[in-house]
Design a protein around this motif. Structure first.
Motif, PDB file in Angstrom:
ATOM      1  N   LEU A 247      31.840  43.425  51.810  1.00  0.00           N
ATOM      2  CA  LEU A 247      31.403  43.572  50.506  1.00  0.00           C
ATOM      3  C   LEU A 247      32.351  42.698  49.381  1.00  0.00           C
ATOM      4  CD1 LEU A 247      29.180  45.349  49.213  1.00  0.00           C
ATOM      5  CD2 LEU A 247      30.780  47.015  48.719  1.00  0.00           C
ATOM      6  N   VAL A 248      33.574  43.009  49.490  1.00  0.00           N
ATOM      7  CA  VAL A 248      34.400  42.000  48.256  1.00  0.00           C
ATOM      8  C   VAL A 248      34.340  40.539  48.552  1.00  0.00           C
ATOM      9  CG1 VAL A 248      36.662  41.778  47.692  1.00  0.00           C
ATOM     10  CG2 VAL A 248      35.882  44.074  48.284  1.00  0.00           C
ATOM     11  N   ALA A 249      34.200  40.233  49.816  1.00  0.00           N
ATOM     12  CA  ALA A 249      34.086  38.802  50.243  1.00  0.00           C
ATOM     13  C   ALA A 249      32.885  38.289  49.830  1.00  0.00           C
ATOM     14  CB  ALA A 249      34.431  38.569  51.776  1.00  0.00           C
ATOM     15  N   GLY A 250      31.790  38.768  50.028  1.00  0.00           N
ATOM     16  CA  GLY A 250      30.564  38.312  49.633  1.00  0.00           C
ATOM     17  C   GLY A 250      30.267  38.274  48.089  1.00  0.00           C
ATOM     18  N   LEU A 251      30.911  39.360  47.342  1.00  0.00           N
ATOM     19  CA  LEU A 251      30.827  39.419  45.886  1.00  0.00           C
ATOM     20  C   LEU A 251      31.873  38.175  45.225  1.00  0.00           C
ATOM     21  CD1 LEU A 251      30.728  43.157  45.523  1.00  0.00           C
ATOM     22  CD2 LEU A 251      28.927  41.521  44.986  1.00  0.00           C
ATOM     23  N   ALA A 252      32.962  38.016  45.857  1.00  0.00           N
ATOM     24  CA  ALA A 252      33.885  37.172  45.517  1.00  0.00           C
ATOM     25  C   ALA A 252      33.247  35.549  45.503  1.00  0.00           C
ATOM     26  CB  ALA A 252      35.361  37.237  46.162  1.00  0.00           C
ATOM     27  N   ARG A 253      32.518  35.535  46.241  1.00  0.00           N
ATOM     28  CA  ARG A 253      31.910  33.990  46.577  1.00  0.00           C
ATOM     29  C   ARG A 253      30.840  33.979  45.217  1.00  0.00           C
ATOM     30  NH1 ARG A 253      26.947  32.659  48.773  1.00  0.00           N
ATOM     31  NH2 ARG A 253      26.907  34.723  49.711  1.00  0.00           N
ATOM     32  N   LEU A 254      30.328  34.867  44.859  1.00  0.00           N
ATOM     33  CA  LEU A 254      29.470  34.853  43.824  1.00  0.00           C
ATOM     34  C   LEU A 254      30.083  34.772  42.382  1.00  0.00           C
ATOM     35  CD1 LEU A 254      26.550  37.591  44.927  1.00  0.00           C
ATOM     36  CD2 LEU A 254      26.698  35.314  45.490  1.00  0.00           C
ATOM     37  N   VAL A 255      31.072  35.561  42.368  1.00  0.00           N
ATOM     38  CA  VAL A 255      31.875  35.777  40.926  1.00  0.00           C
ATOM     39  C   VAL A 255      33.112  34.976  40.993  1.00  0.00           C
ATOM     40  CG1 VAL A 255      30.768  37.877  40.436  1.00  0.00           C
ATOM     41  CG2 VAL A 255      33.113  37.719  41.301  1.00  0.00           C
ATOM     42  N   ASP A 256      33.435  34.310  42.156  1.00  0.00           N
ATOM     43  CA  ASP A 256      34.532  33.552  42.176  1.00  0.00           C
ATOM     44  C   ASP A 256      36.117  34.233  41.441  1.00  0.00           C
ATOM     45  OD1 ASP A 256      35.986  31.121  42.918  1.00  0.00           O
ATOM     46  OD2 ASP A 256      35.755  30.082  41.103  1.00  0.00           O
ATOM     47  N   ASP A 257      36.129  35.358  41.677  1.00  0.00           N
ATOM     48  CA  ASP A 257      37.172  36.376  41.222  1.00  0.00           C
ATOM     49  C   ASP A 257      37.412  37.382  42.094  1.00  0.00           C
ATOM     50  OD1 ASP A 257      38.789  38.206  39.894  1.00  0.00           O
ATOM     51  OD2 ASP A 257      38.098  37.056  37.715  1.00  0.00           O
ATOM     52  N   VAL A 258      38.424  37.524  42.759  1.00  0.00           N
ATOM     53  CA  VAL A 258      38.836  38.787  43.791  1.00  0.00           C
ATOM     54  C   VAL A 258      38.770  39.890  43.084  1.00  0.00           C
ATOM     55  CG1 VAL A 258      40.440  39.593  45.416  1.00  0.00           C
ATOM     56  CG2 VAL A 258      39.798  37.079  45.531  1.00  0.00           C
ATOM     57  N   GLY A 259      39.588  39.946  42.015  1.00  0.00           N
ATOM     58  CA  GLY A 259      39.897  41.177  41.139  1.00  0.00           C
ATOM     59  C   GLY A 259      38.512  41.542  40.727  1.00  0.00           C
ATOM     60  N   LEU A 260      37.722  40.924  40.294  1.00  0.00           N
ATOM     61  CA  LEU A 260      36.191  41.297  39.697  1.00  0.00           C
ATOM     62  C   LEU A 260      35.446  41.843  40.644  1.00  0.00           C
ATOM     63  CD1 LEU A 260      34.236  41.695  37.712  1.00  0.00           C
ATOM     64  CD2 LEU A 260      33.584  39.215  37.730  1.00  0.00           C
ATOM     65  N   ALA A 261      35.681  41.090  41.857  1.00  0.00           N
ATOM     66  CA  ALA A 261      34.527  41.357  43.166  1.00  0.00           C
ATOM     67  C   ALA A 261      34.968  42.748  43.526  1.00  0.00           C
ATOM     68  CB  ALA A 261      34.958  40.273  44.084  1.00  0.00           C
ATOM     69  N   GLU A 262      36.211  43.172  43.724  1.00  0.00           N
ATOM     70  CA  GLU A 262      36.753  44.522  44.102  1.00  0.00           C
ATOM     71  C   GLU A 262      36.261  45.483  43.166  1.00  0.00           C
ATOM     72  OE1 GLU A 262      40.506  47.125  45.293  1.00  0.00           O
ATOM     73  OE2 GLU A 262      40.770  45.605  43.911  1.00  0.00           O
ATOM     74  N   GLU A 263      36.239  45.340  41.703  1.00  0.00           N
ATOM     75  CA  GLU A 263      35.764  46.224  40.813  1.00  0.00           C
ATOM     76  C   GLU A 263      34.440  46.401  41.075  1.00  0.00           C
ATOM     77  OE1 GLU A 263      36.757  44.957  36.956  1.00  0.00           O
ATOM     78  OE2 GLU A 263      38.880  44.730  37.238  1.00  0.00           O
ATOM     79  N   LEU A 264      33.742  45.398  41.289  1.00  0.00           N
ATOM     80  CA  LEU A 264      32.154  45.615  41.383  1.00  0.00           C
ATOM     81  C   LEU A 264      31.808  46.426  42.763  1.00  0.00           C
ATOM     82  CD1 LEU A 264      31.217  41.912  40.642  1.00  0.00           C
ATOM     83  CD2 LEU A 264      30.557  43.858  39.450  1.00  0.00           C
ATOM     84  N   ALA A 265      32.701  46.251  43.793  1.00  0.00           N
ATOM     85  CA  ALA A 265      32.344  46.895  45.090  1.00  0.00           C
ATOM     86  C   ALA A 265      32.942  48.366  44.650  1.00  0.00           C
ATOM     87  CB  ALA A 265      33.470  46.161  46.150  1.00  0.00           C
ATOM     88  N   GLN A 266      33.907  48.696  43.905  1.00  0.00           N
ATOM     89  CA  GLN A 266      34.242  50.054  43.407  1.00  0.00           C
ATOM     90  C   GLN A 266      33.039  50.657  42.695  1.00  0.00           C
ATOM     91  OE1 GLN A 266      36.652  52.007  44.527  1.00  0.00           O
ATOM     92  NE2 GLN A 266      38.103  50.394  45.503  1.00  0.00           N
ATOM     93  N   ASP A 267      32.440  49.736  41.827  1.00  0.00           N
ATOM     94  CA  ASP A 267      31.381  50.451  40.926  1.00  0.00           C
ATOM     95  C   ASP A 267      30.331  50.916  42.170  1.00  0.00           C
ATOM     96  OD1 ASP A 267      32.697  49.976  38.994  1.00  0.00           O
ATOM     97  OD2 ASP A 267      31.590  48.216  38.327  1.00  0.00           O
ATOM     98  N   ALA A 268      29.898  50.230  42.960  1.00  0.00           N
ATOM     99  CA  ALA A 268      28.866  50.448  44.063  1.00  0.00           C
ATOM    100  C   ALA A 268      29.325  51.759  44.779  1.00  0.00           C
ATOM    101  CB  ALA A 268      28.741  49.241  45.154  1.00  0.00           C
ATOM    102  N   LEU A 269      30.678  51.629  45.036  1.00  0.00           N
ATOM    103  CA  LEU A 269      31.024  53.085  45.839  1.00  0.00           C
ATOM    104  C   LEU A 269      30.713  54.496  44.974  1.00  0.00           C
ATOM    105  CD1 LEU A 269      32.626  54.148  48.143  1.00  0.00           C
ATOM    106  CD2 LEU A 269      34.775  53.702  47.044  1.00  0.00           C
ATOM    107  N   LEU A 270      31.100  54.083  43.772  1.00  0.00           N
ATOM    108  CA  LEU A 270      31.172  55.388  42.862  1.00  0.00           C
ATOM    109  C   LEU A 270      29.510  55.764  42.651  1.00  0.00           C
ATOM    110  CD1 LEU A 270      33.442  54.319  39.915  1.00  0.00           C
ATOM    111  CD2 LEU A 270      33.810  56.143  41.669  1.00  0.00           C
ATOM    112  N   ILE A 271      28.564  54.584  42.684  1.00  0.00           N
ATOM    113  CA  ILE A 271      27.193  55.025  42.533  1.00  0.00           C
ATOM    114  C   ILE A 271      26.782  55.876  43.709  1.00  0.00           C
ATOM    115  CG2 ILE A 271      24.754  53.918  42.357  1.00  0.00           C
ATOM    116  CD1 ILE A 271      26.194  51.767  40.820  1.00  0.00           C
TER     117      ILE A 271
END
Length: 420
Positions: free
Chosen positions: A25-49
């Motif tokens: 999940l983080v790897a796929g998102l990091a490719r989209l946003v080009d930011d590992v920290g932001l990718a993890e935050e987005l993945a955590q948001d999905a987890l909270l949902i």
């Protein structure tokens, strides 16, 4: 099933899915946003949902895909607020928002392997300290929580959290992009990756501090990462060498402690407890490393040494002369006083404890071994073999004073008392 039971079941499912899917999940998102920290935050948001919705709506048929779809929508919301929205939106696909049930893996399957590799190399970037690389790797690739990492390394949770935050800031400040290193830099960067994975394994195999002799969970996590790397980089011999080494070492875990958790040293282990499946996997990985021309890589050489033990039905059947010879080659390929110390033991086991003591004494003054409890422990064992009981006792007492592991301290004190 009661409401409480359903809630607990949903939470267990979410935890299991997160461990399996978080890195992807983080790897796929990091490719989209080009930011590992932001990718993890987005993945955590999905987890909270998921934590909010799954207990009520039930766990989806494809929970990993659900998390990816949810996280990608969060990524789109974020990109909409950035000036690069139009360009990035084209990369993601203009039709994502228009579909009522988007295909969560559209455009992703072909990238999974590359995305995971980029994530591995980013988490283990040399710009980070070793401690930061270990923590970030366990967080991003292992899916471990900050609390789990803190417990594994006997650190405070705030300290580990700070390491992870600083690691992300460092990557951002240095402009480290989410990309594979250039071909000329690949060998150096891969060495960093393998070092991090092996550090995680070693801390599980021989805990440096605390009350437990081993921490199998860390070994298993490192094994999982090693197998992942072997799948992602099938043509790299040292990746298979490290995988072989960890598989073979991990095969002994059950035999390394007694029923009370006390350490059991190699000569005293019940080899019937060794995991034959892991041994087979390790030998296959070693064969793969050697077939790729990596027989003399540092990890492959250590795996070859471990294979000598794995192939022996009893300690007395071990080909100690081969073990000593392999350590001699390893000392040439990857010079280290610790390698020499291990060679000293092998030479002694091959029948020459006096020569073993000479080798150990030759590196005793090395700065790298200052405070290293295994130095006096090895000297104590060699002195005992030579009948010098009083000197051996003092060495074991010194080893006990240096170790931070309570189980190891008790072992050294017992060995000292046996020479009293």
């Amino acid at each position: 099933m009661t409401g409480t039971e359903a809630l607990l079941a949903a939470h267990r499912a979410i935890e299991a899915v997160w461990r399996i899917e978080s890195a992807r999940l983080v790897a796929g998102l990091a490719r989209l946003v080009d930011d590992v920290g932001l990718a993890e935050e987005l993945a955590q948001d999905a987890l909270l949902i998921a934590l909010e919705q799954w207990p009520e709506a039930g766990v989806p048929d494809n929970p990993g895909a659900w998390l990816m779809a949810t996280a990608k929508h969060r990524a789109i919301d974020h990109l909409r607020r950035r000036s690069r929205y139009e360009r990035k939106l084209q990369e993601i696909g203009r039709d994502i928002e228009s579909r009522p049930q988007p295909d969560p893996d559209a455009g992703m399957d072909d990238h999974i392997r590359d995305d995971m590799l980029r994530l591995v190399f980013t988490a283990c970037h040399p710009a980070l300290t070793t401690e930061a690389r270990v923590a970030l790797t366990l967080r991003l690739l292992g899916g471990l929580t900050t609390g789990e990492i803190a417990r594994a390394f006997l650190a405070t949770e705030p300290a580990v959290a700070q390491r992870i935050v600083r690691a992300k800031r460092t990557l951002a400040a240095k402009g480290v992009r989410f990309e594979m290193p250039a071909p000329d830099d690949l060998a150096e960067r891969l060495a960093s990756v393998l070092e991090v994975v092996y550090l995680i394994f070693n801390e599980g195999y021989s805990a440096t501090a605390g009350d437990d002799w081993t921490r199998p969970d860390l070994c298993h996590e490192a094994l999982r990462l090693g197998r992942l790397l072997a799948g992602l980089l099938p043509g790299e011999p040292e990746v298979h060498g490290l995988a072989a080494l960890m598989e073979l070492q991990a095969s002994r875990l059950r035999a390394r402690t007694g029923p009370d958790g006390a350490p059991v040293l190699l000569p005293d282990q019940d080899r019937r407890l060794w995991d034959r499946l892991l041994i087979r996997r390790g030998l296959e990985a070693l064969e793969r490393a050697e077939s790729l021309g990596g027989a003399f890589g540092p990890y492959a050489l250590q795996a070859a040494i471990a294979a000598c033990h794995a192939r022996a039905a009893r300690t007395g059947d071990t080909d100690w002369e081969r073990v000593a010879a392999l350590y001699r080659v390893l000392a040439h390929v990857s010079p280290s006083p610790v390698v020499e110390l291990n060679r000293a033991v092998a030479v002694a086991m091959a029948g020459d404890p006096a020569r073993g003591l000479e080798i150990a004494d030759a590196v005793a003054g090395d700065r790298a071994l200052r405070g290293y409890p295994q130095l006096p422990a090895v000297r104590g064992d060699l002195l005992a073999r030579l009948g010098r009981a009083d000197e051996a006792r003092r060495e074991f007492e010194r080893a006990a004073s240096l170790t931070g592991n309570e189980r190891e301290r008790a072992l050294f004190l017992t060995r000292a008392a046996d020479r009293g």
